[in-house]
Motif scaffolding. Sequence first.
Motif, PDB file in Angstrom:
ATOM      1  N   PRO A  54       0.938  -1.190   0.027  1.00 39.07           N
ATOM      2  CA  PRO A  54       0.078   0.081   0.046  1.00 39.07           C
ATOM      3  C   PRO A  54       0.888   1.209   0.002  1.00 39.07           C
ATOM      4  O   PRO A  54       1.946   1.107   0.587  1.00 39.07           O
ATOM      5  N   LEU A  55       0.355   2.377  -0.891  1.00 37.05           N
ATOM      6  CA  LEU A  55       1.139   3.536  -0.534  1.00 37.05           C
ATOM      7  C   LEU A  55       0.898   4.067   0.500  1.00 37.05           C
ATOM      8  O   LEU A  55      -0.344   4.083   1.127  1.00 37.05           O
ATOM      9  N   GLU A  56       1.760   5.151   0.840  1.00 34.45           N
ATOM     10  CA  GLU A  56       1.719   5.825   2.202  1.00 34.45           C
ATOM     11  C   GLU A  56       0.665   7.209   1.768  1.00 34.45           C
ATOM     12  O   GLU A  56       0.437   7.529   0.383  1.00 34.45           O
ATOM     13  N   PRO A  57      -0.186   7.393   2.695  1.00 41.31           N
ATOM     14  CA  PRO A  57      -1.249   8.488   2.367  1.00 41.31           C
ATOM     15  C   PRO A  57      -0.448   9.734   1.921  1.00 41.31           C
ATOM     16  O   PRO A  57      -1.196  10.294   1.114  1.00 41.31           O
ATOM     17  N   SER A  58       0.750  10.137   2.491  1.00 39.24           N
ATOM     18  CA  SER A  58       1.312  11.419   1.770  1.00 39.24           C
ATOM     19  C   SER A  58       1.734  11.191   0.428  1.00 39.24           C
ATOM     20  O   SER A  58       2.106  12.132  -0.130  1.00 39.24           O
ATOM     21  N   ASP A  59       1.943  10.070  -0.116  1.00 40.77           N
ATOM     22  CA  ASP A  59       2.446   9.928  -1.317  1.00 40.77           C
ATOM     23  C   ASP A  59       1.322   9.318  -2.275  1.00 40.77           C
ATOM     24  O   ASP A  59       1.686   9.063  -3.605  1.00 40.77           O
ATOM     25  N   GLN A  60       0.157   9.117  -1.663  1.00 39.87           N
ATOM     26  CA  GLN A  60      -0.877   8.455  -2.880  1.00 39.87           C
ATOM     27  C   GLN A  60      -1.058   9.412  -4.257  1.00 39.87           C
ATOM     28  O   GLN A  60      -1.184   9.021  -5.324  1.00 39.87           O
ATOM     29  N   TRP A  61      -1.170  10.925  -4.008  1.00 39.78           N
ATOM     30  CA  TRP A  61      -1.595  11.833  -5.103  1.00 39.78           C
ATOM     31  C   TRP A  61      -0.481  12.901  -4.967  1.00 39.78           C
ATOM     32  O   TRP A  61      -0.953  13.872  -5.144  1.00 39.78           O
ATOM     33  N   SER A  62       0.925  12.558  -4.694  1.00 40.02           N
ATOM     34  CA  SER A  62       2.017  13.701  -4.933  1.00 40.02           C
ATOM     35  C   SER A  62       1.760  14.227  -6.396  1.00 40.02           C
ATOM     36  O   SER A  62       1.349  13.645  -7.179  1.00 40.02           O
ATOM     37  N   GLY A  63       2.659  15.281  -6.661  1.00 44.94           N
ATOM     38  CA  GLY A  63       2.844  15.877  -7.925  1.00 44.94           C
ATOM     39  C   GLY A  63       3.375  15.100  -8.995  1.00 44.94           C
ATOM     40  O   GLY A  63       2.743  14.779  -9.950  1.00 44.94           O
ATOM     41  N   ALA A  64       4.508  14.037  -8.614  1.00 42.69           N
ATOM     42  CA  ALA A  64       4.934  13.250  -9.783  1.00 42.69           C
ATOM     43  C   ALA A  64       4.061  12.328  -9.947  1.00 42.69           C
ATOM     44  O   ALA A  64       3.915  11.804 -11.113  1.00 42.69           O
ATOM     45  N   ARG A  65       3.512  11.669  -8.832  1.00 39.99           N
ATOM     46  CA  ARG A  65       2.379  10.341  -8.902  1.00 39.99           C
ATOM     47  C   ARG A  65       1.405  10.773  -9.640  1.00 39.99           C
ATOM     48  O   ARG A  65       0.791  10.246 -10.672  1.00 39.99           O
ATOM     49  N   TRP A 311       4.945   2.469 -12.466  1.00 43.53           N
ATOM     50  CA  TRP A 311       4.360   3.699 -11.994  1.00 43.53           C
ATOM     51  C   TRP A 311       4.396   3.510 -10.409  1.00 43.53           C
ATOM     52  O   TRP A 311       4.472   4.635  -9.861  1.00 43.53           O
ATOM     53  N   TRP A 312       3.636   2.510  -9.999  1.00 42.02           N
ATOM     54  CA  TRP A 312       3.285   2.189  -8.577  1.00 42.02           C
ATOM     55  C   TRP A 312       4.670   2.368  -7.652  1.00 42.02           C
ATOM     56  O   TRP A 312       4.570   3.142  -6.666  1.00 42.02           O
ATOM     57  N   CYS A 313       5.754   1.983  -8.212  1.00 40.45           N
ATOM     58  CA  CYS A 313       7.283   1.720  -7.288  1.00 40.45           C
ATOM     59  C   CYS A 313       7.964   2.849  -7.363  1.00 40.45           C
ATOM     60  O   CYS A 313       8.533   3.606  -6.422  1.00 40.45           O
ATOM     61  N   ALA A 314       7.801   3.741  -8.634  1.00 40.04           N
ATOM     62  CA  ALA A 314       8.568   4.907  -8.839  1.00 40.04           C
ATOM     63  C   ALA A 314       8.012   5.895  -9.950  1.00 40.04           C
ATOM     64  O   ALA A 314       8.380   5.805 -10.827  1.00 40.04           O
ATOM     65  N   PRO A 315       7.128   6.708  -9.507  1.00 41.37           N
ATOM     66  CA  PRO A 315       6.480   7.584 -10.576  1.00 41.37           C
ATOM     67  C   PRO A 315       7.599   8.448 -11.491  1.00 41.37           C
ATOM     68  O   PRO A 315       7.390   8.470 -12.484  1.00 41.37           O
ATOM     69  N   CYS A 316       8.440   8.963 -10.620  1.00 36.31           N
ATOM     70  CA  CYS A 316       9.276   9.915 -11.455  1.00 36.31           C
ATOM     71  C   CYS A 316      10.288   9.052 -12.447  1.00 36.31           C
ATOM     72  O   CYS A 316      10.512   9.269 -13.582  1.00 36.31           O
ATOM     73  N   ALA A 317      10.646   7.723 -12.083  1.00 36.53           N
ATOM     74  CA  ALA A 317      11.592   7.004 -12.783  1.00 36.53           C
ATOM     75  C   ALA A 317      10.739   6.486 -13.764  1.00 36.53           C
ATOM     76  O   ALA A 317      11.288   6.315 -15.044  1.00 36.53           O
ATOM     77  N   PHE A 318       9.416   6.122 -13.551  1.00 38.67           N
ATOM     78  CA  PHE A 318       8.676   5.873 -14.764  1.00 38.67           C
ATOM     79  C   PHE A 318       8.593   6.783 -15.856  1.00 38.67           C
ATOM     80  O   PHE A 318       8.677   6.313 -16.969  1.00 38.67           O
ATOM     81  N   MET A 319       8.466   8.079 -15.551  1.00 36.02           N
ATOM     82  CA  MET A 319       8.431   8.951 -16.577  1.00 36.02           C
ATOM     83  C   MET A 319       9.822   9.077 -17.399  1.00 36.02           C
ATOM     84  O   MET A 319       9.570   9.231 -18.363  1.00 36.02           O
ATOM     85  N   VAL A 320      10.562   9.042 -16.880  1.00 35.48           N
ATOM     86  CA  VAL A 320      12.235   9.093 -17.569  1.00 35.48           C
ATOM     87  C   VAL A 320      12.033   7.823 -18.351  1.00 35.48           C
ATOM     88  O   VAL A 320      12.588   7.852 -19.575  1.00 35.48           O
ATOM     89  N   LEU A 321      11.839   6.632 -17.721  1.00 37.76           N
ATOM     90  CA  LEU A 321      11.719   5.479 -18.617  1.00 37.76           C
ATOM     91  C   LEU A 321      11.145   5.332 -20.008  1.00 37.76           C
ATOM     92  O   LEU A 321      11.566   5.273 -20.831  1.00 37.76           O
ATOM     93  N   LEU A 322       9.771   5.724 -19.703  1.00 34.20           N
ATOM     94  CA  LEU A 322       8.701   5.924 -20.834  1.00 34.20           C
ATOM     95  C   LEU A 322       9.172   6.869 -21.822  1.00 34.20           C
ATOM     96  O   LEU A 322       9.223   6.370 -23.035  1.00 34.20           O
ATOM     97  N   GLY A 323       9.794   7.990 -21.373  1.00 32.93           N
ATOM     98  CA  GLY A 323      10.274   9.005 -22.163  1.00 32.93           C
ATOM     99  C   GLY A 323      11.466   8.573 -23.025  1.00 32.93           C
ATOM    100  O   GLY A 323      11.533   8.547 -24.259  1.00 32.93           O
ATOM    101  N   SER A 324      12.374   7.631 -22.445  1.00 33.54           N
ATOM    102  CA  SER A 324      13.661   7.231 -22.912  1.00 33.54           C
ATOM    103  C   SER A 324      13.282   6.134 -24.208  1.00 33.54           C
ATOM    104  O   SER A 324      13.888   6.067 -25.200  1.00 33.54           O
ATOM    105  N   LEU A 325      12.304   5.425 -23.885  1.00 33.60           N
ATOM    106  CA  LEU A 325      11.723   4.045 -24.702  1.00 33.60           C
ATOM    107  C   LEU A 325      11.041   4.835 -25.854  1.00 33.60           C
ATOM    108  O   LEU A 325      11.246   4.472 -26.895  1.00 33.60           O
ATOM    109  N   VAL A 326       9.962   5.738 -25.607  1.00 35.22           N
ATOM    110  CA  VAL A 326       8.984   6.154 -26.608  1.00 35.22           C
ATOM    111  C   VAL A 326       9.537   7.345 -27.372  1.00 35.22           C
ATOM    112  O   VAL A 326       9.454   7.230 -28.684  1.00 35.22           O
ATOM    113  N   ILE A 327      10.313   8.253 -26.839  1.00 31.14           N
ATOM    114  CA  ILE A 327      10.743   9.429 -27.472  1.00 31.14           C
ATOM    115  C   ILE A 327      12.132   9.383 -28.237  1.00 31.14           C
ATOM    116  O   ILE A 327      12.204   9.504 -29.339  1.00 31.14           O
TER     117      ILE A 327
END
Length: 339
Positions: A54-65, A311-327
């Motif tokens: 389960p995600l921490e309450p403070s991390d559920q809908w942070s900016g990056a997530r 995305w669940w484990c590392a939302p910021c790293a998820f964006m970097v990974l998806l960007g490097s793969l797709v773009i």
Amino acid sequence: VSTQSTGNQPRADMCKATSKSHADPSPATVFLSDLLAAYGITAACFGLLNMLWPLEPSDQWSGARSVSLRILLGYHLCHQLFAAGLFHSWNQGHGHVTTVDDVTTATTKAATTEGTVLVDKPLDPTSKPLFKPDRGLLQRPRIAWPTVALALASVGGLCWCLWEAEMGMMHPGVALMASTGLTFVAFTPMHDAVHNAICPRDKWANTWVGYVASLPFFGIFPVFRTIHLMHHRHCNDHDGSPDGTSLDPDHWAGDGPKWQLPLRWATVFLYYQVYVRRMAMWESRQGIRGKASSTSLQLMVQVPVVLAVSWWCAPCAFMVLLGSLVIGGPDLIVGVVSP
């Protein structure tokens, strides 16, 4: 397609006898079914992960997530719109494919009627002495250790960049540029593993290195192996499929006007997913059609699962990974290597 006989019946006739009529699904059906499947698999992964971690309450809908979740859902939407658009253009331009034996029939006819191309002045190897290199230079190593090191270094460097970006110790833009370059580098050992060039005497070792090198590509080594071998089977084909498109999955990256090429390079991996699904519809050979169907199903399940978990484990790293793969990655791989 081979025209050799098995008993008294040619292989093409055997394929035709066992094939069934098949009508293409409409683009709307493709779009809705695949989009619902992608969202359904994503939601199922979120539900399972919420029970296990389960995600921490403070991390559920942070900016990056929050931002990365919009990117995740938008990626699936754009992917399915892309696929539906391709199906629509194929159906509009060439009509529906009514049978799945068209490829075998057309290819067999071409193979039996195509003449031999003659060269006006063929090269004569006896006309001048040939250079004879040291025989030791022509021997393949038992294990191509530099290629193995390249796979480990590129994937290890990518993991480090993703970790630094997630921990806030590296700017996401810098991590994206570095990850793009490392994704490009990882493609080489993955490609060599497809051709069993890393360890010619040990198929298991090739497969192991291929899986490691394919981690930046969501671990799709078996899928890439199937698609890349189809590229070699139909290299430079232009309109051999029943719908008038190319049987070569890499033809997409070099077709069209020049201004479209960067966009085509960036979407080549998305096109692969559409290609294997299309191939499962019109390929008459049972073995290849079954392989295409299983490959298409694997992509339909594996990609949403990997995206949801990352995305669940590392939302910021998820964006970097998806960007490097797709773009970035496809633009470098196709735009630099292919020409």
